[in-house]
Write a protein that holds these residues in place. Sequence first.
Motif, PDB file in Angstrom:
ATOM      1  N   GLU A 144       0.777  -0.828   0.159  1.00 44.43           N
ATOM      2  CA  GLU A 144      -0.083   0.164  -0.141  1.00 44.43           C
ATOM      3  C   GLU A 144       0.845   1.107   0.017  1.00 44.43           C
ATOM      4  O   GLU A 144       0.718   2.079  -0.817  1.00 44.43           O
ATOM      5  CB  GLU A 144      -0.782   0.314   1.146  1.00 44.43           C
ATOM      6  N   ASP A 145       2.215   1.090   0.963  1.00 43.48           N
ATOM      7  CA  ASP A 145       2.529   2.225   0.097  1.00 43.48           C
ATOM      8  C   ASP A 145       3.938   3.064  -0.660  1.00 43.48           C
ATOM      9  O   ASP A 145       3.163   3.987  -1.087  1.00 43.48           O
ATOM     10  CB  ASP A 145       4.117   1.898   1.361  1.00 43.48           C
ATOM     11  N   LYS A 146       3.491   1.507  -1.290  1.00 44.29           N
ATOM     12  CA  LYS A 146       4.448   1.648  -2.646  1.00 44.29           C
ATOM     13  C   LYS A 146       3.314   2.620  -3.774  1.00 44.29           C
ATOM     14  O   LYS A 146       3.360   2.987  -4.703  1.00 44.29           O
ATOM     15  CB  LYS A 146       5.093   0.302  -3.163  1.00 44.29           C
ATOM     16  N   ILE A 147       2.042   1.506  -3.537  1.00 38.85           N
ATOM     17  CA  ILE A 147       1.057   2.184  -4.557  1.00 38.85           C
ATOM     18  C   ILE A 147       0.460   3.807  -4.279  1.00 38.85           C
ATOM     19  O   ILE A 147       0.260   4.793  -5.223  1.00 38.85           O
ATOM     20  CB  ILE A 147       0.094   0.868  -4.310  1.00 38.85           C
ATOM     21  N   ALA A 148       0.507   4.711  -3.125  1.00 36.51           N
ATOM     22  CA  ALA A 148       0.082   5.221  -2.528  1.00 36.51           C
ATOM     23  C   ALA A 148       1.343   6.625  -3.462  1.00 36.51           C
ATOM     24  O   ALA A 148       0.505   7.396  -3.369  1.00 36.51           O
ATOM     25  CB  ALA A 148       0.378   5.262  -0.475  1.00 36.51           C
ATOM     26  N   GLY A 149       2.192   6.019  -3.310  1.00 31.68           N
ATOM     27  CA  GLY A 149       3.469   7.015  -4.358  1.00 31.68           C
ATOM     28  C   GLY A 149       3.156   7.152  -5.534  1.00 31.68           C
ATOM     29  O   GLY A 149       4.144   8.395  -5.526  1.00 31.68           O
ATOM     30  N   LEU A 150       1.799   6.778  -6.354  1.00 32.34           N
ATOM     31  CA  LEU A 150       2.488   6.164  -7.532  1.00 32.34           C
ATOM     32  C   LEU A 150       0.681   7.346  -7.574  1.00 32.34           C
ATOM     33  O   LEU A 150      -0.005   7.998  -7.396  1.00 32.34           O
ATOM     34  CB  LEU A 150       1.915   5.222  -8.187  1.00 32.34           C
ATOM     35  N   SER A 151       1.004   8.641  -8.855  1.00 36.81           N
ATOM     36  CA  SER A 151      -0.030   9.774  -9.461  1.00 36.81           C
ATOM     37  C   SER A 151      -0.765   8.809  -9.590  1.00 36.81           C
ATOM     38  O   SER A 151      -0.813   7.809  -9.989  1.00 36.81           O
ATOM     39  CB  SER A 151       0.811  10.162 -10.299  1.00 36.81           C
ATOM     40  N   PRO A 152      -1.869   8.997  -9.980  1.00 33.64           N
ATOM     41  CA  PRO A 152      -3.241   8.917 -11.193  1.00 33.64           C
ATOM     42  C   PRO A 152      -3.488   8.023 -12.054  1.00 33.64           C
ATOM     43  O   PRO A 152      -3.711   7.180 -12.546  1.00 33.64           O
ATOM     44  CB  PRO A 152      -3.820  10.244 -10.811  1.00 33.64           C
ATOM     45  N   GLU A 153      -2.326   9.030 -12.558  1.00 35.75           N
ATOM     46  CA  GLU A 153      -1.856   7.923 -14.194  1.00 35.75           C
ATOM     47  C   GLU A 153      -1.589   6.493 -13.909  1.00 35.75           C
ATOM     48  O   GLU A 153      -2.038   5.589 -14.873  1.00 35.75           O
ATOM     49  CB  GLU A 153      -1.693   9.212 -14.583  1.00 35.75           C
ATOM     50  N   GLU A 154      -0.545   6.828 -13.167  1.00 35.04           N
ATOM     51  CA  GLU A 154       0.633   5.092 -13.425  1.00 35.04           C
ATOM     52  C   GLU A 154       0.010   4.431 -12.552  1.00 35.04           C
ATOM     53  O   GLU A 154       0.091   3.363 -12.710  1.00 35.04           O
ATOM     54  CB  GLU A 154       1.633   6.346 -11.868  1.00 35.04           C
ATOM     55  N   LYS A 155      -1.178   4.499 -11.406  1.00 39.62           N
ATOM     56  CA  LYS A 155      -2.033   4.165 -10.542  1.00 39.62           C
ATOM     57  C   LYS A 155      -2.821   3.611 -11.674  1.00 39.62           C
ATOM     58  O   LYS A 155      -3.384   1.574 -12.273  1.00 39.62           O
ATOM     59  CB  LYS A 155      -3.140   4.376  -9.521  1.00 39.62           C
ATOM     60  N   GLU A 156      -3.386   3.815 -12.998  1.00 37.50           N
ATOM     61  CA  GLU A 156      -4.658   3.486 -14.101  1.00 37.50           C
ATOM     62  C   GLU A 156      -3.930   2.481 -15.300  1.00 37.50           C
ATOM     63  O   GLU A 156      -3.813   1.199 -15.453  1.00 37.50           O
ATOM     64  CB  GLU A 156      -5.410   4.495 -14.694  1.00 37.50           C
ATOM     65  N   ARG A 157      -2.136   2.693 -15.315  1.00 32.73           N
ATOM     66  CA  ARG A 157      -1.851   2.542 -16.069  1.00 32.73           C
ATOM     67  C   ARG A 157      -1.127   1.239 -15.273  1.00 32.73           C
ATOM     68  O   ARG A 157      -0.759   0.063 -16.454  1.00 32.73           O
ATOM     69  CB  ARG A 157       0.150   3.262 -16.380  1.00 32.73           C
ATOM     70  N   PHE A 158      -0.992   0.814 -14.360  1.00 31.67           N
ATOM     71  CA  PHE A 158      -0.685  -0.313 -13.177  1.00 31.67           C
ATOM     72  C   PHE A 158      -1.797  -1.396 -13.715  1.00 31.67           C
ATOM     73  O   PHE A 158      -1.397  -2.163 -13.574  1.00 31.67           O
ATOM     74  CB  PHE A 158      -0.406  -0.124 -11.917  1.00 31.67           C
TER      75      PHE A 158
END
Length: 120
Positions: free
Chosen positions: A85-99
């Motif tokens: 969760e800490d790793k995912i929290a550091g991503l931007s919304p665009e990076e989260k969607e790409r992931f």
Amino acid sequence: MKSWLIKNGFKAVVFCLLFFVLIGGVTMSLWNYLVPQIFNGPQITFIQAVGILLLSKILFGGFKPNWSKCGCEHMDKTHWRKRWEDKIAGLSPEEKERFRTKMAGKCGWWNDDKATSANT
């Protein structure tokens, strides 16, 4: 990296086998020394001693590791979930969607029910 893994894997297997033989032998020796004298019971073989150990583990210990006994409290599921969760929290919304898109392509089970239900 692979040679290190193979070398240490081989050492781990040898260590486990030696530990298995040692514990089985100690159990057999203790049983054969104590039980016939105290209870007039039978003597047992090495295989029977290992069977007794396995049966006692099933009945009394189970097979779930108890990390707190060895000082490895960080090895439970919550530790890894928090790190994820800490790793995912550091991503931007665009990076989260790409992931999410990348994972959905690789893993059929990956879906975000909250996101799909919020979009409809």
